[in-house]
Motif scaffolding. Structure first.
Motif, PDB file in Angstrom:
ATOM      1  N   GLN A   1       0.324  10.746   6.184  1.00 30.94           N
ATOM      2  CA  GLN A   1      -0.977  10.812   6.829  1.00 30.94           C
ATOM      3  C   GLN A   1      -1.711   9.480   6.732  1.00 30.94           C
ATOM      4  O   GLN A   1      -2.338   9.020   7.683  1.00 30.94           O
ATOM      5  N   GLN A   2      -1.608   8.840   5.588  1.00 35.56           N
ATOM      6  CA  GLN A   2      -2.350   7.601   5.347  1.00 35.56           C
ATOM      7  C   GLN A   2      -1.652   6.377   5.925  1.00 35.56           C
ATOM      8  O   GLN A   2      -2.294   5.513   6.522  1.00 35.56           O
ATOM      9  N   ASN A   3      -0.327   6.299   5.740  1.00 30.28           N
ATOM     10  CA  ASN A   3       0.383   5.077   6.116  1.00 30.28           C
ATOM     11  C   ASN A   3       1.538   5.280   7.090  1.00 30.28           C
ATOM     12  O   ASN A   3       2.035   4.311   7.663  1.00 30.28           O
ATOM     13  N   GLY A   4       2.009   6.529   7.255  1.00 31.41           N
ATOM     14  CA  GLY A   4       3.176   6.754   8.100  1.00 31.41           C
ATOM     15  C   GLY A   4       4.467   6.341   7.440  1.00 31.41           C
ATOM     16  O   GLY A   4       5.544   6.443   8.044  1.00 31.41           O
ATOM     17  N   PHE A   5       4.398   5.871   6.208  1.00 23.45           N
ATOM     18  CA  PHE A   5       5.553   5.374   5.454  1.00 23.45           C
ATOM     19  C   PHE A   5       5.487   5.873   4.021  1.00 23.45           C
ATOM     20  O   PHE A   5       4.406   6.151   3.503  1.00 23.45           O
ATOM     21  N   VAL A   6       6.653   5.928   3.371  1.00 22.74           N
ATOM     22  CA  VAL A   6       6.724   6.206   1.940  1.00 22.74           C
ATOM     23  C   VAL A   6       8.013   5.584   1.403  1.00 22.74           C
ATOM     24  O   VAL A   6       8.960   5.351   2.177  1.00 22.74           O
TER      25      VAL A   6
ATOM     26  N   LYS B   1      -0.530  14.892  15.577  1.00 30.72           N
ATOM     27  CA  LYS B   1      -1.216  13.719  15.029  1.00 30.72           C
ATOM     28  C   LYS B   1      -1.845  13.971  13.646  1.00 30.72           C
ATOM     29  O   LYS B   1      -2.737  13.230  13.221  1.00 30.72           O
ATOM     30  N   ARG B   2      -1.355  14.986  12.919  1.00 32.00           N
ATOM     31  CA  ARG B   2      -1.773  15.133  11.520  1.00 32.00           C
ATOM     32  C   ARG B   2      -1.251  13.972  10.694  1.00 32.00           C
ATOM     33  O   ARG B   2      -1.844  13.571   9.703  1.00 32.00           O
ATOM     34  N   ILE B   3      -0.091  13.447  11.103  1.00 29.06           N
ATOM     35  CA  ILE B   3       0.457  12.232  10.526  1.00 29.06           C
ATOM     36  C   ILE B   3       0.734  11.284  11.693  1.00 29.06           C
ATOM     37  O   ILE B   3       0.707  11.703  12.850  1.00 29.06           O
ATOM     38  N   HIS B   4       0.997  10.019  11.428  1.00 26.07           N
ATOM     39  CA  HIS B   4       1.167   9.083  12.532  1.00 26.07           C
ATOM     40  C   HIS B   4       2.393   8.205  12.354  1.00 26.07           C
ATOM     41  O   HIS B   4       2.871   7.992  11.236  1.00 26.07           O
ATOM     42  N   SER B   5       2.915   7.748  13.475  1.00 26.66           N
ATOM     43  CA  SER B   5       4.038   6.803  13.470  1.00 26.66           C
ATOM     44  C   SER B   5       3.460   5.397  13.370  1.00 26.66           C
ATOM     45  O   SER B   5       2.892   4.884  14.331  1.00 26.66           O
ATOM     46  N   ALA B   6       3.575   4.811  12.204  1.00 18.11           N
ATOM     47  CA  ALA B   6       2.954   3.513  11.955  1.00 18.11           C
ATOM     48  C   ALA B   6       3.730   2.377  12.615  1.00 18.11           C
ATOM     49  O   ALA B   6       4.959   2.345  12.612  1.00 18.11           O
TER      50      ALA B   6
ATOM     51  N   GLN C   1       1.702  -1.883   9.526  1.00 21.33           N
ATOM     52  CA  GLN C   1       0.301  -2.007   9.937  1.00 21.33           C
ATOM     53  C   GLN C   1      -0.569  -1.006   9.186  1.00 21.33           C
ATOM     54  O   GLN C   1      -0.256   0.186   9.119  1.00 21.33           O
ATOM     55  N   ASP C   2      -1.645  -1.499   8.618  1.00 22.35           N
ATOM     56  CA  ASP C   2      -2.622  -0.646   7.961  1.00 22.35           C
ATOM     57  C   ASP C   2      -3.461   0.016   9.046  1.00 22.35           C
ATOM     58  O   ASP C   2      -4.175  -0.668   9.777  1.00 22.35           O
ATOM     59  N   PRO C   3      -3.402   1.346   9.173  1.00 17.30           N
ATOM     60  CA  PRO C   3      -4.146   2.004  10.257  1.00 17.30           C
ATOM     61  C   PRO C   3      -5.651   1.850  10.124  1.00 17.30           C
ATOM     62  O   PRO C   3      -6.378   1.953  11.122  1.00 17.30           O
ATOM     63  N   ALA C   4      -6.122   1.594   8.916  1.00 17.37           N
ATOM     64  CA  ALA C   4      -7.570   1.479   8.706  1.00 17.37           C
ATOM     65  C   ALA C   4      -8.111   0.138   9.195  1.00 17.37           C
ATOM     66  O   ALA C   4      -9.231   0.057   9.708  1.00 17.37           O
ATOM     67  N   THR C   5      -7.314  -0.928   9.069  1.00 21.49           N
ATOM     68  CA  THR C   5      -7.796  -2.266   9.399  1.00 21.49           C
ATOM     69  C   THR C   5      -7.074  -2.902  10.583  1.00 21.49           C
ATOM     70  O   THR C   5      -7.587  -3.843  11.190  1.00 21.49           O
ATOM     71  N   GLY C   6      -5.874  -2.409  10.901  1.00 25.21           N
ATOM     72  CA  GLY C   6      -5.091  -3.008  11.971  1.00 25.21           C
ATOM     73  C   GLY C   6      -4.275  -4.200  11.519  1.00 25.21           C
ATOM     74  O   GLY C   6      -3.455  -4.727  12.279  1.00 25.21           O
ATOM     75  N   SER C   7      -4.458  -4.661  10.296  1.00 23.09           N
ATOM     76  CA  SER C   7      -3.703  -5.801   9.778  1.00 23.09           C
ATOM     77  C   SER C   7      -2.364  -5.329   9.215  1.00 23.09           C
ATOM     78  O   SER C   7      -2.177  -4.144   8.908  1.00 23.09           O
ATOM     79  N   PHE C   8      -1.425  -6.253   9.064  1.00 24.00           N
ATOM     80  CA  PHE C   8      -0.099  -5.929   8.552  1.00 24.00           C
ATOM     81  C   PHE C   8       0.021  -6.365   7.092  1.00 24.00           C
ATOM     82  O   PHE C   8      -0.500  -7.416   6.706  1.00 24.00           O
ATOM     83  N   PHE C   9       0.708  -5.559   6.293  1.00 24.04           N
ATOM     84  CA  PHE C   9       0.936  -5.910   4.901  1.00 24.04           C
ATOM     85  C   PHE C   9       2.435  -5.850   4.598  1.00 24.04           C
ATOM     86  O   PHE C   9       3.163  -5.031   5.163  1.00 24.04           O
ATOM     87  N   PRO C  10       2.929  -6.717   3.707  1.00 22.74           N
ATOM     88  CA  PRO C  10       4.355  -6.720   3.367  1.00 22.74           C
ATOM     89  C   PRO C  10       4.719  -5.551   2.470  1.00 22.74           C
ATOM     90  O   PRO C  10       3.939  -5.141   1.615  1.00 22.74           O
ATOM     91  N   VAL C  11       5.910  -5.024   2.671  1.00 16.00           N
ATOM     92  CA  VAL C  11       6.422  -3.923   1.850  1.00 16.00           C
ATOM     93  C   VAL C  11       7.375  -4.495   0.816  1.00 16.00           C
ATOM     94  O   VAL C  11       8.388  -5.110   1.167  1.00 16.00           O
ATOM     95  N   GLN C  12       7.048  -4.319  -0.453  1.00 17.46           N
ATOM     96  CA  GLN C  12       7.916  -4.755  -1.543  1.00 17.46           C
ATOM     97  C   GLN C  12       8.790  -3.573  -1.941  1.00 17.46           C
ATOM     98  O   GLN C  12       8.281  -2.497  -2.244  1.00 17.46           O
ATOM     99  N   CYS C  13      10.094  -3.778  -1.930  1.00 17.45           N
ATOM    100  CA  CYS C  13      11.011  -2.658  -2.146  1.00 17.45           C
ATOM    101  C   CYS C  13      12.259  -3.139  -2.880  1.00 17.45           C
ATOM    102  O   CYS C  13      13.009  -3.963  -2.358  1.00 17.45           O
ATOM    103  N   THR C  14      12.464  -2.639  -4.086  1.00 17.58           N
ATOM    104  CA  THR C  14      13.638  -3.036  -4.865  1.00 17.58           C
ATOM    105  C   THR C  14      14.841  -2.196  -4.457  1.00 17.58           C
ATOM    106  O   THR C  14      14.726  -1.002  -4.182  1.00 17.58           O
TER     107      THR C  14
ATOM    108  N   LEU D   1       0.802  -1.221   0.000  1.00 18.61           N
ATOM    109  CA  LEU D   1       0.000   0.000   0.000  1.00 18.61           C
ATOM    110  C   LEU D   1       0.837   1.275   0.000  1.00 18.61           C
ATOM    111  O   LEU D   1       0.278   2.374  -0.043  1.00 18.61           O
ATOM    112  N   LEU D   2       2.161   1.161   0.043  1.00 18.25           N
ATOM    113  CA  LEU D   2       2.996   2.345   0.170  1.00 18.25           C
ATOM    114  C   LEU D   2       3.221   3.039  -1.171  1.00 18.25           C
ATOM    115  O   LEU D   2       3.432   2.388  -2.198  1.00 18.25           O
TER     116      LEU D   2
END
Length: 331
Positions: free
Chosen positions: A32-37, A255-260, A224-237, A3-4
């Protein structure tokens, strides 16, 4: 599904004002959405980082006796020197930012090495013998300086996204309290997978402002997806850079953005058919840290009727120590 967002940092300093504005806007929305980029064209070349990963492997290949010569001090100071497998208890800070008590102790199957700026006299660096790793100290200090500048650049983009001056966050980091960490996640045999008291690194949020993570291409990070609480893998080359928000930045930003929350579990689907084990993983992480005496209460410019202050005042050093005491409680 990953999702990143992936952003091109060259758009921030390309001279094209429209690209610059769009980059700043996208960076804020990603945090804001994921805490990551994920960032590309960030200035750390594949060749340069490959040299760092070579030093990473060489350092952790040293004998236990040699690594003991530059060991982390037996107290919860900011990270310095070598930490052995099991010395840190990251599960001790799982849920910390939510005010939760930690649950079962989970052993992290990793070892690490940390250093700070060369001019940090509050917590001096601890180095391996130069004869054991020629050029290591010079390279790591150079990598630190590159990340220090990169960290300031990303914070500038974040400040501009808020309508603030580009140097809005700079005075909060001029004591150069940030840390650079080499990480080695151990190879895990198939028979060891599934043990509930072991992981690679437990669920946690980072302490500081922004973290810059470079991986060796093996992946394994989950967010962790803040919307669902579940974790998703990050694919990164490789050599894409992963940037995430820490607790300190979340507090300043009201808290305009969050530490995921994120983790690195031991996944059976990563078993190598050649070895029958989950391969080792090597990373280099730069933890942007506030000045020790800086307040972590929401910044005045970011508090208003729409965003009333949601965090109390605490000094950055005190906050750092409150988490480190839990991490090293059983060391």
């Amino acid at each position: 599904m990953d999702l990143l967002d992936t952003l091109d940092l060259s758009h921030f300093h390309s001279g094209d004002e429209l690209q610059r504005v769009e980059f700043c806007k996208s960076l804020f929305l990603s945090f804001q959405q994921n805490g990551f980029v994920k960032l590309i064209n960030h200035g750390l070349s594949a060749e340069y980082v490959t040299e760092g990963l070579r030093y990473n492997k060489a350092l952790f290949a040293l004998s236990k006796e040699k690594k003991a010569g530059f060991a982390h001090p037996p107290r919860p100071n900011p990270h310095r020197g070598y930490s052995y497998v099991g010395q840190e208890n990251i599960s001790g800070v799982t849920g910390f930012e939510r005010g939760e008590q930690s649950g079962q102790r989970v052993v992290d199957l990793k070892e690490s090495f940390d250093h700070g700026a060369p001019d940090n006299t509050m917590y001096p660096n601890i180095w391996p013998d130069e004869d054991d790793l020629p050029g290591f100290r010079q390279y790591m200090l150079g990598y630190y300086e590159k990340c220090y500048k990169l960290h300031l650049e990303i914070m500038s983009a974040l400040a501009l996204s808020l309508g603030q001056d580009a140097h809005f966050f700079d005075p909060l980091h001029d004591a150069r309290a940030s840390e650079l960490r080499l990480l080695h996640y151990l190879e895990v045999p198939k028979a060891q997978i599934g043990q509930c008291d072991q992981t690679r690194i437990a669920e946690h949020t980072d302490f500081g402002s922004l973290t810059l993570l470079m991986q060796d291409g093996s992946n394994g990070l989950e967010v962790q997806d803040p919307a669902t609480g579940s974790f998703f893998p990050v694919q990164c080359t490789f050599p894409t850079l992963i940037v995430n928000v820490g607790d300190s930045m979340m507090r300043w930003m009201n808290k305009r953005i969050h530490s995921a929350c994120h983790r690195v579990p031991i996944n059976a689907d990563r078993i190598s058919p050649e070895t029958g084990s989950v391969p080792a993983r090597h990373c280099i992480a730069y933890f942007g840290k506030p000045n020790p005496g800086a307040s972590l209460k929401p910044l005045d410019a970011l508090v208003n009727e729409e965003y009333p202050a949601v965090f109390e005042d605490i000094k950055a050093h005190d906050y750092d120590q409150s988490k480190l005491r839990r991490i090293y409680a059983a060391a």
